[in-house]
Write a protein that holds these residues in place. Sequence first.
Motif, PDB file in Angstrom:
ATOM      1  N   VAL A 130      -5.098  14.851  -0.822  1.00 19.49           N
ATOM      2  CA  VAL A 130      -3.757  14.576  -0.291  1.00 19.49           C
ATOM      3  C   VAL A 130      -3.413  15.588   0.802  1.00 19.49           C
ATOM      4  CG1 VAL A 130      -1.313  14.375  -0.851  1.00 19.49           C
ATOM      5  CG2 VAL A 130      -3.022  13.518  -2.459  1.00 19.49           C
ATOM      6  N   GLU A 131      -3.714  16.855   0.558  1.00 18.17           N
ATOM      7  CA  GLU A 131      -3.460  17.890   1.574  1.00 18.17           C
ATOM      8  C   GLU A 131      -4.304  17.633   2.825  1.00 18.17           C
ATOM      9  OE1 GLU A 131      -1.868  21.265   3.387  1.00 18.17           O
ATOM     10  OE2 GLU A 131      -1.205  20.244   1.570  1.00 18.17           O
ATOM     11  N   THR A 132      -5.549  17.202   2.640  1.00 19.63           N
ATOM     12  CA  THR A 132      -6.411  16.867   3.775  1.00 19.63           C
ATOM     13  C   THR A 132      -5.827  15.711   4.578  1.00 19.63           C
ATOM     14  OG1 THR A 132      -8.401  17.640   2.630  1.00 19.63           O
ATOM     15  CG2 THR A 132      -8.716  16.057   4.415  1.00 19.63           C
ATOM     16  N   LEU A 143      -0.863   8.165  -2.882  1.00 17.67           N
ATOM     17  CA  LEU A 143      -2.092   7.410  -2.622  1.00 17.67           C
ATOM     18  C   LEU A 143      -2.657   6.720  -3.854  1.00 17.67           C
ATOM     19  CD1 LEU A 143      -3.862   9.914  -0.202  1.00 17.67           C
ATOM     20  CD2 LEU A 143      -2.388   7.970   0.368  1.00 17.67           C
ATOM     21  N   GLY A 144      -2.086   6.983  -5.034  1.00 19.79           N
ATOM     22  CA  GLY A 144      -2.529   6.284  -6.236  1.00 19.79           C
ATOM     23  C   GLY A 144      -3.979   6.558  -6.570  1.00 19.79           C
ATOM     24  N   ASP A 157      -5.042   0.324   0.277  1.00 17.54           N
ATOM     25  CA  ASP A 157      -5.043   0.632  -1.151  1.00 17.54           C
ATOM     26  C   ASP A 157      -5.639  -0.538  -1.935  1.00 17.54           C
ATOM     27  OD1 ASP A 157      -4.619   1.508  -3.708  1.00 17.54           O
ATOM     28  OD2 ASP A 157      -2.484   1.901  -3.472  1.00 17.54           O
ATOM     29  N   PRO A 158      -6.958  -0.519  -2.181  1.00 14.63           N
ATOM     30  CA  PRO A 158      -7.606  -1.625  -2.892  1.00 14.63           C
ATOM     31  C   PRO A 158      -7.012  -1.916  -4.264  1.00 14.63           C
ATOM     32  CG  PRO A 158      -9.252  -0.253  -1.829  1.00 14.63           C
ATOM     33  CD  PRO A 158      -7.943   0.468  -1.695  1.00 14.63           C
ATOM     34  N   ARG A 159      -6.650  -0.871  -5.016  1.00 14.69           N
ATOM     35  CA  ARG A 159      -6.156  -1.094  -6.382  1.00 14.69           C
ATOM     36  C   ARG A 159      -4.633  -1.236  -6.457  1.00 14.69           C
ATOM     37  NH1 ARG A 159      -9.859   2.967 -10.125  1.00 14.69           N
ATOM     38  NH2 ARG A 159     -11.852   2.504  -9.134  1.00 14.69           N
ATOM     39  N   ILE A 163       4.885   3.536  -1.705  1.00 13.79           N
ATOM     40  CA  ILE A 163       5.588   3.880  -0.473  1.00 13.79           C
ATOM     41  C   ILE A 163       7.067   3.690  -0.762  1.00 13.79           C
ATOM     42  CG2 ILE A 163       5.969   3.298   1.951  1.00 13.79           C
ATOM     43  CD1 ILE A 163       3.101   2.353   2.110  1.00 13.79           C
ATOM     44  N   LEU A 164       7.789   4.805  -0.850  1.00 15.28           N
ATOM     45  CA  LEU A 164       9.189   4.793  -1.247  1.00 15.28           C
ATOM     46  C   LEU A 164      10.042   5.409  -0.138  1.00 15.28           C
ATOM     47  CD1 LEU A 164       8.557   6.201  -4.833  1.00 15.28           C
ATOM     48  CD2 LEU A 164       8.823   3.795  -4.217  1.00 15.28           C
ATOM     49  N   TRP A 165      11.326   5.108  -0.157  1.00 10.82           N
ATOM     50  CA  TRP A 165      12.259   5.626   0.848  1.00 10.82           C
ATOM     51  C   TRP A 165      13.475   6.211   0.158  1.00 10.82           C
ATOM     52  CZ3 TRP A 165      12.807   7.070   5.700  1.00 10.82           C
ATOM     53  CH2 TRP A 165      14.073   7.118   6.272  1.00 10.82           C
ATOM     54  N   THR A 166      13.882   7.399   0.588  1.00 11.90           N
ATOM     55  CA  THR A 166      15.096   8.006   0.050  1.00 11.90           C
ATOM     56  C   THR A 166      15.890   8.664   1.164  1.00 11.90           C
ATOM     57  OG1 THR A 166      16.002   9.599  -1.540  1.00 11.90           O
ATOM     58  CG2 THR A 166      13.896  10.169  -0.534  1.00 11.90           C
TER      59      THR A 166
END
Length: 272
Positions: free
Chosen positions: A7-9, A73-74, A109-111, A116-119
């Motif tokens: 995730v950091e990458t 990213l699940g 995202d295959p699975r 993806i959320l919004w706030t």
Amino acid sequence: MPELPEVETTLRGIESHLVGRSIANVDIRQPKLRWMITPELTTDIVGQEITRLSRRGKYIGIHTAKGTLIVHLGMSGSLYFVPADTPPLFHDHVDFCFTDDNVWLRYTDPRRFGAILWTTEDWREHELIRHLGPEPLSDLFNADMLYARAKGRKVPIKTFIMDSKVVVGVGNIYANEALFKAGIRPDRLAGKISKVRLARLVDCIKVVLAAAIKQGGTTLKDFVGGDGKPGYFKQELAVYGRADKPCIVCGEALKEIRQAQRSTVFCTKCQS
């Protein structure tokens, strides 16, 4: 699945290309991820300039003046750039298009276990984020803190350090590796480990995660970084995925067990 180094990458790979860009359109081909993508996302974010990116655990925050896009990213998700108008493949669910129209940010995202959320509120207070433990590479994650939280706990140490309320981002791969480096059996009860040994574990978690980030993460099946390139930490794995192979230290055959339905590999001689 993508863990903290992956995730950091991803964040580092996309950050410099996103900050300062304005979003012209969001093309949502599949809104049904782990949680439904809400209509507010498309109406609120269009026209907004991206001001900065940040990470909390495995969540990426893409910030604008109006609110924050929260991306997880699940199990198999990835964010990467494609030239504008690149036709989507079957698992390419969302495109973020920009006003300069040279490239798009694509979410694959295959699975479909990602999100993806919004706030429009402080994203750190989002219900999925506010209860997370300290970042493992921060000073808040230290021997005193881990010893205090482990006291009296009758859970295996591997399960304990993978609890995101204890510390965020220590997923299965890196828990295996850190415990091997620290010389601690993964099935030892957290509350039975001395402070000295927990201090060693804290140091090893930091070293392993920092090294993985430097190498761009670990490529397992679907993951690639934000630049579309794989990570290379897999070449440095000492135990994960090496069941029955010789230990790199003593030559003993590595043992595999299951913990919380996850593969756990360790050396019965080097870890106690």
